[in-house]
Design a protein around this motif. Structure first.
Motif, PDB file in Angstrom:
ATOM      1  N   THR A 257      -2.623   9.974  -0.942  1.00  0.00           N
ATOM      2  CA  THR A 257      -3.586   9.640  -2.004  1.00  0.00           C
ATOM      3  C   THR A 257      -3.160   8.384  -2.753  1.00  0.00           C
ATOM      4  OG1 THR A 257      -2.546  11.105  -3.633  1.00  0.00           O
ATOM      5  CG2 THR A 257      -4.285  12.057  -2.242  1.00  0.00           C
ATOM      6  N   ALA A 258      -2.906   7.332  -1.999  1.00  0.00           N
ATOM      7  CA  ALA A 258      -2.536   6.045  -2.592  1.00  0.00           C
ATOM      8  C   ALA A 258      -3.758   5.406  -3.245  1.00  0.00           C
ATOM      9  CB  ALA A 258      -1.973   5.127  -1.511  1.00  0.00           C
ATOM     10  N   PRO A 259      -3.570   4.522  -4.227  1.00  0.00           N
ATOM     11  CA  PRO A 259      -4.691   3.897  -4.930  1.00  0.00           C
ATOM     12  C   PRO A 259      -5.602   3.119  -3.969  1.00  0.00           C
ATOM     13  CG  PRO A 259      -2.641   3.484  -6.093  1.00  0.00           C
ATOM     14  CD  PRO A 259      -2.267   4.094  -4.794  1.00  0.00           C
ATOM     15  N   PRO A 260      -6.916   3.256  -4.107  1.00  0.00           N
ATOM     16  CA  PRO A 260      -7.859   2.538  -3.239  1.00  0.00           C
ATOM     17  C   PRO A 260      -7.684   1.016  -3.277  1.00  0.00           C
ATOM     18  CG  PRO A 260      -9.001   4.254  -4.469  1.00  0.00           C
ATOM     19  CD  PRO A 260      -7.617   4.184  -5.026  1.00  0.00           C
ATOM     20  N   ALA A 261      -7.184   0.489  -4.403  1.00  0.00           N
ATOM     21  CA  ALA A 261      -7.012  -0.960  -4.525  1.00  0.00           C
ATOM     22  C   ALA A 261      -6.045  -1.508  -3.479  1.00  0.00           C
ATOM     23  CB  ALA A 261      -6.518  -1.312  -5.924  1.00  0.00           C
ATOM     24  N   LEU A 262      -5.210  -0.640  -2.905  1.00  0.00           N
ATOM     25  CA  LEU A 262      -4.251  -1.093  -1.894  1.00  0.00           C
ATOM     26  C   LEU A 262      -4.902  -1.364  -0.544  1.00  0.00           C
ATOM     27  CD1 LEU A 262      -1.180   1.236  -2.589  1.00  0.00           C
ATOM     28  CD2 LEU A 262      -1.491  -1.148  -3.272  1.00  0.00           C
ATOM     29  N   ALA A 263      -6.136  -0.891  -0.356  1.00  0.00           N
ATOM     30  CA  ALA A 263      -6.808  -1.071   0.937  1.00  0.00           C
ATOM     31  C   ALA A 263      -6.897  -2.555   1.312  1.00  0.00           C
ATOM     32  CB  ALA A 263      -8.198  -0.450   0.894  1.00  0.00           C
ATOM     33  N   ALA A 264      -7.046  -3.418   0.322  1.00  0.00           N
ATOM     34  CA  ALA A 264      -7.161  -4.858   0.587  1.00  0.00           C
ATOM     35  C   ALA A 264      -5.850  -5.462   1.078  1.00  0.00           C
ATOM     36  CB  ALA A 264      -7.624  -5.584  -0.684  1.00  0.00           C
ATOM     37  N   TYR A 265      -4.760  -4.700   0.982  1.00  0.00           N
ATOM     38  CA  TYR A 265      -3.444  -5.209   1.384  1.00  0.00           C
ATOM     39  C   TYR A 265      -2.958  -4.592   2.689  1.00  0.00           C
ATOM     40  CZ  TYR A 265      -3.103  -7.544  -3.108  1.00  0.00           C
ATOM     41  OH  TYR A 265      -3.334  -8.379  -4.181  1.00  0.00           O
ATOM     42  N   HIS A 266      -3.852  -3.918   3.400  1.00  0.00           N
ATOM     43  CA  HIS A 266      -3.468  -3.342   4.701  1.00  0.00           C
ATOM     44  C   HIS A 266      -2.983  -4.460   5.631  1.00  0.00           C
ATOM     45  CE1 HIS A 266      -3.466  -0.950   8.322  1.00  0.00           C
ATOM     46  NE2 HIS A 266      -4.299  -1.798   8.895  1.00  0.00           N
ATOM     47  N   GLY A 267      -1.804  -4.249   6.212  1.00  0.00           N
ATOM     48  CA  GLY A 267      -1.239  -5.248   7.110  1.00  0.00           C
ATOM     49  C   GLY A 267      -0.521  -6.384   6.400  1.00  0.00           C
ATOM     50  N   LYS A 268      -0.423  -6.306   5.071  1.00  0.00           N
ATOM     51  CA  LYS A 268       0.252  -7.349   4.294  1.00  0.00           C
ATOM     52  C   LYS A 268       1.458  -6.762   3.560  1.00  0.00           C
ATOM     53  CE  LYS A 268      -4.155  -9.700   3.310  1.00  0.00           C
ATOM     54  NZ  LYS A 268      -5.050 -10.165   2.213  1.00  0.00           N
ATOM     55  N   ASP A 269       2.239  -7.631   2.944  1.00  0.00           N
ATOM     56  CA  ASP A 269       3.343  -7.181   2.101  1.00  0.00           C
ATOM     57  C   ASP A 269       2.835  -6.848   0.708  1.00  0.00           C
ATOM     58  OD1 ASP A 269       5.193  -7.461   4.103  1.00  0.00           O
ATOM     59  OD2 ASP A 269       6.083  -9.315   3.320  1.00  0.00           O
ATOM     60  N   VAL A 270       3.420  -5.811   0.121  1.00  0.00           N
ATOM     61  CA  VAL A 270       3.201  -5.482  -1.290  1.00  0.00           C
ATOM     62  C   VAL A 270       4.559  -5.187  -1.908  1.00  0.00           C
ATOM     63  CG1 VAL A 270       0.863  -4.565  -1.027  1.00  0.00           C
ATOM     64  CG2 VAL A 270       2.823  -3.034  -0.783  1.00  0.00           C
ATOM     65  N   THR A 271       4.624  -5.306  -3.244  1.00  0.00           N
ATOM     66  CA  THR A 271       5.855  -4.964  -3.952  1.00  0.00           C
ATOM     67  C   THR A 271       5.650  -3.658  -4.696  1.00  0.00           C
ATOM     68  OG1 THR A 271       6.514  -7.284  -4.179  1.00  0.00           O
ATOM     69  CG2 THR A 271       7.529  -5.703  -5.677  1.00  0.00           C
TER      70      THR A 271
END
Length: 367
Positions: free
Chosen positions: A277-291
Motif C-alpha cells: 500500500t505504497a503512496p499512489p504518487a510513487l507510480a510516476a517513479y516506476h523504473g526510476k530512483d527515489v530517495t
C-alpha cells in the motif's frame, strides 16, 4: 501585545516582500518573502552563511536591503532608521554598558526617550520580577554570570514594549546546562506576555522547542516555512530532511518498482525493501530512483533491513547504532541501553507510517 486589526482580520505584525541583499556581486538574500502574525515566535534557522543573521539585521535596519520591502506593524519601514522601527533587539554579546548598574542598563533606552522617572522605576521593577533579577539591580555587568547578563539584556528589551522583539543567537555564548535553562525561560516568557519574536539560531533544538513557526534557510533562500512538527515530520526537500533533526533523517536512494499499490525498493548492494500500500504518487517513479527517508526513532529491532554495525553510541537515555545499508550509513535510535555487538550485523523493522519520499534529482518531497 495586541494584534493589529484591519477590518475583521488581524494584520501581520511583520511582512517581508521579495527581500534581497547583495554585497557587490554576492547575493546573500534572494527574494525572501514571509509573514508573521502578532504573538508568533518566528525562528530563523539554517547553517552558517545561510543568510539568517543578515535577514534579522535587515529587519532591524542595521543592514540596508538591496531590494524588496519590510513592513512592521502595518508600516513600511524599509527606509526607516532602526530607532524608529519600534523594535527591540537582544544580541549574542549582551551589549551591556560596563560602567552602569543593572537597573541603569535596563533604564538606559527609556532615559534617552525621556520616559518619566516614575514610569522608568515601575517598568524596571516589572521586568526584573518577570526575569527574576530583582536582587541584581545594583550590580554591574562584571559581577554577573553569562546567564544573568543575558537576562539583563532581555530586560532592557522588554521595557521598550515594542511591536517586535529580535533575538540574535542569544544563547550561543552559554554552556549547555545554562542554555537549556534559559531556553525554557524564554519560552515561558513568550507564553506569558504574548510578545512577537523573531529569533535567529543555528541550533535545531532551540528552533523546534521555541518556535511557533520555523523558517529554514539555505544559501539565501527559504527552504520551508511551517510549524515545528510539520518541518520535522514532512520536510519539503532533502536539505530540510538532512538538516533538521539530531541525528538527521536517514536518506537512502534506490531503484523503484511500483505495481498496483505495492513498491519494491532495491538499494545499492542488492538489499531490497518491500512496501505494501505504497503512496499512489510513487507510480510516476516506476523504473526510476527515489530517495527513501525515515527518522532514526522510527526504527526498532527486527529483520526488515540489516547491515554491518559501524558505530554504537550510548547517551544514557538513548543508544544510537549506525549500520550500513548498501553504500549509506543508517542510524537507529533505541530507547535506553541496548546490547549491540560491534562486530556483527544488526536487523531493524521500520514504522512505515513515518516515511518520506523524495525526488533525488530535484531534491523535492514527493509525498
Amino acid at each position: 501585545m495586541v494584534a493589529l486589526e484591519v477590518g475583521d482580520i488581524a494584520a501581520p505584525v511583520l511582512e517581508i516582500r521579495n527581500l534581497e541583499k547583495r554585497y557587490g556581486n554576492i547575493e546573500v538574500l534572494k527574494g525572501i518573502s514571509l509573514e508573521m502574525a502578532a504573538g508568533d515566535f518566528l525562528v530563523l534557522v539554517g547553517p552558517s552563511g545561510c543568510g539568517k543573521s543578515t535577514l534579522l539585521n535587515c529587519i532591524a535596519g542595521l543592514d540596508d536591503s538591496s531590494g524588496g520591502q519590510i513592513v512592521i506593524g502595518g508600516r513600511d519601514v524599509t527606509q526607516v532608521p532602526p530607532r524608529d522601527r519600534d523594535i527591540a533587539m537582544v544580541f549574542q554579546s549582551y551589549a551591556l554598558y560596563p560602567t552602569m548598574t543593572v537597573a541603569e542598563n535596563i533604564a538606559f533606552g527609556m532615559k534617552v526617550r525621556r520616559v518619566p522617572q516614575a514610569e522608568q522605576q515601575q517598568r524596571i521593577q516589572q521586568v526584573s520580577q518577570l526575569l527574576q533579577i530583582e536582587q541584581l539591580l545594583a550590580r554591574r555587568p562584571s559581577a554577573l554570570s553569562g546567564g544573568q547578563r543575558q537576562r539583563v539584556a532581555m530586560g532592557r528589551a522588554l521595557v521598550r514594549e515594542p511591536t517586535l522583539f529580535l533575538f540574535d543567537e542569544p544563547l550561543s555564548n552559554l554552556d549547555a546546562k545554562l542554555r537549556v535553562e534559559l531556553r525554557g525561560e524564554i519560552k515561558r516568557l513568550h507564553e506569558r506576555i504574548g510578545a512577537s519574536i523573531v529569533y535567529v539560531t543555528h541550533d535545531q533544538i532551540e528552533a523546534m522547542t521555541l518556535g511557533t513557526k520555523v523558517v529554514v534557510l539555505n544559501q539565501g533562500l527559504i527552504q520551508q516555512i511551517g510549524a515545528p512538527a510539520e518541518i520535522y515530520e514532512k520536510p519539503a526537500n532533502l536539505f530540510v530532511a538532512d538538516f533538521m533533526g539530531s541525528p538527521p533523517m536517514n536518506l537512502i536512494t534506490g531503484g523503484l518498482d511500483y505495481a498496483t499499490g505495492n513498491a519494491l525498493l532495491t538499494f545499492a548492494g542488492g538489499q531490497r525493501l518491500t512496501i505494501q500500500t505504497a503512496p499512489p504518487a510513487l507510480a510516476a517513479y516506476h523504473g526510476k530512483d527515489v530517495t527513501f527517508g525515515i527518522r532514526p526513532e522510527a526504527l526498532r529491532m527486527g529483520s526488515t533491513l540489516s547491515g554491518p554495525v559501524h558505530l554504537v553510541e550510548n547517551s544514557g537515555s538513548d543508544t544510537f547504532v549506525t549500520f550500513k545499508v548498501g553504500d549509506r550509513n543508517v542510524i537507529a535510535r533505541f530507547a535506553g541501553r541496548v546490547d549491540v555487538d560491534h562486530h556483527k550485523e544488526i536487523g531493524v523493522d521500520l514504522d512505515l507510517t513515518q516515511v518520506s519520499w523524495f525526488d533525488p534529482v530535484s531534491g523535492l518531497r514527493i509525498v
